[in-house]
Design a protein around this motif. Structure first.
Motif, PDB file in Angstrom:
ATOM      1  N   PHE A 197      22.465 159.373  84.086  1.00  0.00           N
ATOM      2  CA  PHE A 197      23.638 159.836  83.323  1.00  0.00           C
ATOM      3  C   PHE A 197      24.753 158.797  83.364  1.00  0.00           C
ATOM      4  N   LEU A 198      25.058 158.281  84.535  1.00  0.00           N
ATOM      5  CA  LEU A 198      26.156 157.325  84.665  1.00  0.00           C
ATOM      6  C   LEU A 198      25.827 155.990  83.991  1.00  0.00           C
ATOM      7  N   LEU A 199      24.628 155.456  84.260  1.00  0.00           N
ATOM      8  CA  LEU A 199      24.292 154.140  83.719  1.00  0.00           C
ATOM      9  C   LEU A 199      24.149 154.172  82.205  1.00  0.00           C
ATOM     10  N   TYR A 200      23.428 155.154  81.679  1.00  0.00           N
ATOM     11  CA  TYR A 200      23.224 155.204  80.237  1.00  0.00           C
ATOM     12  C   TYR A 200      24.470 155.669  79.493  1.00  0.00           C
ATOM     13  N   GLY A 201      25.318 156.446  80.147  1.00  0.00           N
ATOM     14  CA  GLY A 201      26.599 156.768  79.531  1.00  0.00           C
ATOM     15  C   GLY A 201      27.462 155.533  79.371  1.00  0.00           C
ATOM     16  N   ALA A 202      27.546 154.726  80.435  1.00  0.00           N
ATOM     17  CA  ALA A 202      28.322 153.484  80.373  1.00  0.00           C
ATOM     18  C   ALA A 202      27.732 152.516  79.358  1.00  0.00           C
ATOM     19  N   PHE A 203      26.412 152.366  79.366  1.00  0.00           N
ATOM     20  CA  PHE A 203      25.755 151.437  78.457  1.00  0.00           C
ATOM     21  C   PHE A 203      25.881 151.919  77.010  1.00  0.00           C
ATOM     22  N   GLY A 204      25.775 153.226  76.791  1.00  0.00           N
ATOM     23  CA  GLY A 204      25.936 153.760  75.441  1.00  0.00           C
ATOM     24  C   GLY A 204      27.324 153.508  74.886  1.00  0.00           C
ATOM     25  N   ALA A 205      28.349 153.643  75.736  1.00  0.00           N
ATOM     26  CA  ALA A 205      29.712 153.358  75.296  1.00  0.00           C
ATOM     27  C   ALA A 205      29.858 151.897  74.885  1.00  0.00           C
ATOM     28  N   ALA A 206      29.282 150.993  75.681  1.00  0.00           N
ATOM     29  CA  ALA A 206      29.370 149.566  75.355  1.00  0.00           C
ATOM     30  C   ALA A 206      28.659 149.249  74.049  1.00  0.00           C
ATOM     31  N   MET A 207      27.480 149.842  73.842  1.00  0.00           N
ATOM     32  CA  MET A 207      26.712 149.544  72.634  1.00  0.00           C
ATOM     33  C   MET A 207      27.336 150.136  71.376  1.00  0.00           C
ATOM     34  N   MET A 246      30.026 144.243  81.623  1.00  0.00           N
ATOM     35  CA  MET A 246      31.078 145.033  80.977  1.00  0.00           C
ATOM     36  C   MET A 246      32.457 144.474  81.268  1.00  0.00           C
ATOM     37  N   LEU A 247      32.648 143.954  82.469  1.00  0.00           N
ATOM     38  CA  LEU A 247      33.928 143.305  82.770  1.00  0.00           C
ATOM     39  C   LEU A 247      34.079 142.007  81.985  1.00  0.00           C
ATOM     40  N   LEU A 248      32.959 141.304  81.761  1.00  0.00           N
ATOM     41  CA  LEU A 248      33.021 140.098  80.932  1.00  0.00           C
ATOM     42  C   LEU A 248      33.384 140.422  79.486  1.00  0.00           C
ATOM     43  N   ALA A 249      33.090 141.657  79.049  1.00  0.00           N
ATOM     44  CA  ALA A 249      33.418 142.046  77.679  1.00  0.00           C
ATOM     45  C   ALA A 249      34.924 142.043  77.428  1.00  0.00           C
ATOM     46  N   ARG A 250      35.725 141.990  78.480  1.00  0.00           N
ATOM     47  CA  ARG A 250      37.175 141.892  78.299  1.00  0.00           C
ATOM     48  C   ARG A 250      37.581 140.542  77.724  1.00  0.00           C
ATOM     49  N   ARG A 251      36.636 139.588  77.664  1.00  0.00           N
ATOM     50  CA  ARG A 251      36.900 138.285  77.040  1.00  0.00           C
ATOM     51  C   ARG A 251      36.799 138.363  75.513  1.00  0.00           C
ATOM     52  N   GLY A 283      43.022 146.395  73.103  1.00  0.00           N
ATOM     53  CA  GLY A 283      43.473 146.894  74.401  1.00  0.00           C
ATOM     54  C   GLY A 283      42.697 148.126  74.845  1.00  0.00           C
ATOM     55  N   GLY A 284      42.466 149.055  73.912  1.00  0.00           N
ATOM     56  CA  GLY A 284      41.684 150.236  74.245  1.00  0.00           C
ATOM     57  C   GLY A 284      40.248 149.892  74.588  1.00  0.00           C
ATOM     58  N   PHE A 285      39.696 148.917  73.880  1.00  0.00           N
ATOM     59  CA  PHE A 285      38.334 148.467  74.157  1.00  0.00           C
ATOM     60  C   PHE A 285      38.238 147.881  75.557  1.00  0.00           C
ATOM     61  N   HIS A 286      39.182 147.051  75.935  1.00  0.00           N
ATOM     62  CA  HIS A 286      39.168 146.458  77.271  1.00  0.00           C
ATOM     63  C   HIS A 286      39.262 147.539  78.348  1.00  0.00           C
ATOM     64  N   ALA A 287      40.123 148.534  78.130  1.00  0.00           N
ATOM     65  CA  ALA A 287      40.240 149.625  79.104  1.00  0.00           C
ATOM     66  C   ALA A 287      38.946 150.425  79.192  1.00  0.00           C
ATOM     67  N   ALA A 288      38.316 150.676  78.042  1.00  0.00           N
ATOM     68  CA  ALA A 288      37.053 151.417  78.035  1.00  0.00           C
ATOM     69  C   ALA A 288      35.960 150.655  78.760  1.00  0.00           C
ATOM     70  N   MET A 289      35.933 149.329  78.631  1.00  0.00           N
ATOM     71  CA  MET A 289      34.924 148.537  79.321  1.00  0.00           C
ATOM     72  C   MET A 289      35.139 148.557  80.838  1.00  0.00           C
ATOM     73  N   ILE A 290      36.376 148.610  81.278  1.00  0.00           N
ATOM     74  CA  ILE A 290      36.633 148.742  82.717  1.00  0.00           C
ATOM     75  C   ILE A 290      36.112 150.086  83.211  1.00  0.00           C
ATOM     76  N   ALA A 291      36.389 151.158  82.451  1.00  0.00           N
ATOM     77  CA  ALA A 291      35.900 152.486  82.836  1.00  0.00           C
ATOM     78  C   ALA A 291      34.374 152.518  82.855  1.00  0.00           C
ATOM     79  N   ALA A 292      33.740 151.883  81.864  1.00  0.00           N
ATOM     80  CA  ALA A 292      32.283 151.837  81.826  1.00  0.00           C
ATOM     81  C   ALA A 292      31.734 151.066  83.021  1.00  0.00           C
ATOM     82  N   ALA A 311      29.055 152.351  85.848  1.00  0.00           N
ATOM     83  CA  ALA A 311      27.836 151.634  86.205  1.00  0.00           C
ATOM     84  C   ALA A 311      27.804 151.331  87.707  1.00  0.00           C
ATOM     85  N   ALA A 312      28.950 150.956  88.276  1.00  0.00           N
ATOM     86  CA  ALA A 312      29.011 150.691  89.716  1.00  0.00           C
ATOM     87  C   ALA A 312      28.743 151.960  90.519  1.00  0.00           C
TER      88      ALA A 312
END
Length: 464
Positions: free
Chosen positions: A280-290, A350-355, A432-441, A445-446
């Motif tokens: 649930f946690l991993l695929y939820g985070a990955f689904g948000a990123a995709m 996901m943290l790299l996605a902040r770039r 900005g919202g995307f960067h915050a969402a990637m931190i949450a994702a 995952a962690a």
């Protein structure tokens, strides 16, 4: 012993026809899951949709798929897997045509929901039919071909979809389902032998209805909250209804015992519960990123749909190439270490996605994030699948696999419901919202990594 032999049905003339039909049918769901993300900005612009409505373009499909996967498999056991495969594929094709011709957003959402029902019918039965058609090592090879075809479909679908959106229009992404469905139905009707196991059928209609209602209420509440940033009266009522129906679902499953759609005694094992929380946690985070990465690349980075599809191409390639050797390695060393390391690598991606920013170069911004996430998922996917099957008794293997698939899609469902604030933004606010969402994702995952480290213990690996 295969299900076909348990019921006395004869072997088909050539099981390769069964494999071909199952690959074509299941590709409908794999294609739909990856092609839509590059079309979302065009769909939103076409209908002038709000952030809440954009979320439901995704979740109207995921909701029935998540809630009805187990029921779809049970109905196939009881009434015939070929029948359910053909029926689900035909329903998916009809719904795809309705989506392509949708005169308004409500029509599109209704079509997407029916697509989800069709996918819940065809997906579990495609694997069950392969299980009945093949035995031993040949079964493992057939399932490997089935999985590889899904990965290939996911790889090429965004490119084809992006080209169609650019040159034909977004409705064309639904038309490509029609020839796939027609070929799958033709092969199934002409060459596939029926397979069923009436004694194993769990036609838990009350459980399916309550699961759908519970997921729907919670998803709608979270969608309203994320889109408007507050708990309105409607959101509170939807959340309360969702919680009540979820509680009703658990009560019904407890009363039905082993005849339930989701037997609760499977959760008495700490390992099985941990694996599904991990999923649930991993695929939820990955689904948000995709969902967000192609959306942000198009809406904020100025990418065309084709360019966004090309940007995602390393992901399915790396997962398809990396998963088999990781599965073999995990079989030798055990799954705990790869299931701990994999999510941490995904979190780093996901943290790299902040770039990723307006005007950022692909090779500096998007590519490192996508590649690192792909490596992390390649580390985790194969060990997770084998561990889920090894965490339960033999008679529960099919149920465990179906439930874990439903949990993975539910993670994506809930993640999408939480992204309204990002999807409703533009310009700097979108980034900005995307960067915050990637931190949450990344945090989610962690947490999955922590679950693997603390809850899995010494789970055994089950070979296909």
């Amino acid at each position: 012993m295969s299900a076909a032999r348990r019921t006395g049905s004869r072997a088909g003339p050539d099981p390769r026809w069964t494999l071909a039909a199952c690959v074509l049918a299941s590709s409908l769901s794999f294609v739909e899951g990856s092609v839509l993300n590059v079309a979302l900005p065009a769909i939103r612009a076409s209908y002038g949709a709000s952030a809440e409505q954009v979320q439901w373009v995704v979740n109207a499909y995921l909701l029935p798929l998540s809630a009805l996967l187990l029921l779809g498999g049970a109905l196939g056991d009881h009434y015939g897997r070929r029948r359910m495969l053909v029926g689900g594929t035909a329903l998916f094709a009809a719904a795809s045509l309705a989506c392509a011709l949708a005169p308004d957003l409500a029509w599109l959402l209704a079509g997407r929901a029916v697509q989800g029902v069709g996918a819940a019918m065809l997906l579990p039965n495609s694997l069950a039919l392969l299980n009945a058609a093949y035995e031993g090592e040949r079964r493992g090879r057939a399932v490997g071909i089935w999985a590889a075809a899904g990965a290939g479909s996911a790889a090429i679908a965004p490119l084809i979809g992006g080209w169609l959106v650019d040159n034909v229009g977004w409705p064309a992404i639904f038309y490509i389902n029609l020839p796939l469905a027609a070929a799958a139905i033709l092969l199934a009707v002409l060459f596939m032998t029926e397979s069923h196991d009436a004694g194993a059928g769990r036609t838990d209609y009350a459980g399916a209805l309550l699961a759908t209602g519970g997921l729907g209420g919670l998803t709608y509440a979270l969608t309203l909250w994320s889109a408007y940033g507050s708990w309105s009266r409607g959101a509170v009522i939807a959340a309360a209804a969702g919680v009540a129906m979820t509680a009703g679902f658990l009560w019904v499953e407890h009363r039905r015992g082993r005849a339930a759609m989701m037997p609760l005694d499977m959760f008495t094992g700490r390992c099985f519960a941990g694996l599904n929380l991990f999923t649930f946690l991993l695929y939820g985070a990955f689904g948000a990123a995709m969902l967000l990465i192609p959306y942000v690349l198009i809406a904020g980075g100025g990418y065309s749909p084709v360019q966004a599809g090309l940007a995602l191409l390393p992901l399915p390639i790396l997962i398809a190439v990396g998963s088999p050797p990781m599965g073999a390695l995990a079989a030798r060393m055990g799954p705990r270490l790869p299931l701990t390391i994999g999510p941490l690598v995904v979190a780093a991606g996901m943290l790299l996605a902040r770039r990723i920013d307006v005007g950022s170069d692909y090779w500096i911004g998007a590519f490192p994030a996508i590649a690192v996430m792909a490596v992390g998922m390649a580390i985790a996917v194969a060990p997770l699948t084998s561990s889920v099957l090894g965490s339960v008794e033999e008679q529960h293997v099919g149920m465990a696999s179906g439930f874990n698939s439903a949990v993975a899609r539910t993670g994506g469902l809930i993640a999408t419901a939480l992204l309204g604030a990002v999807l409703g933004a533009s310009g700097a606010a979108l980034i900005g919202g995307f960067h915050a969402a990637m931190i949450a994702a990344a945090v989610a995952a962690a947490l999955a990594s922590g679950i693997a480290l603390t809850m899995l213990g010494t789970v055994k690996m089950r070979k296909m």
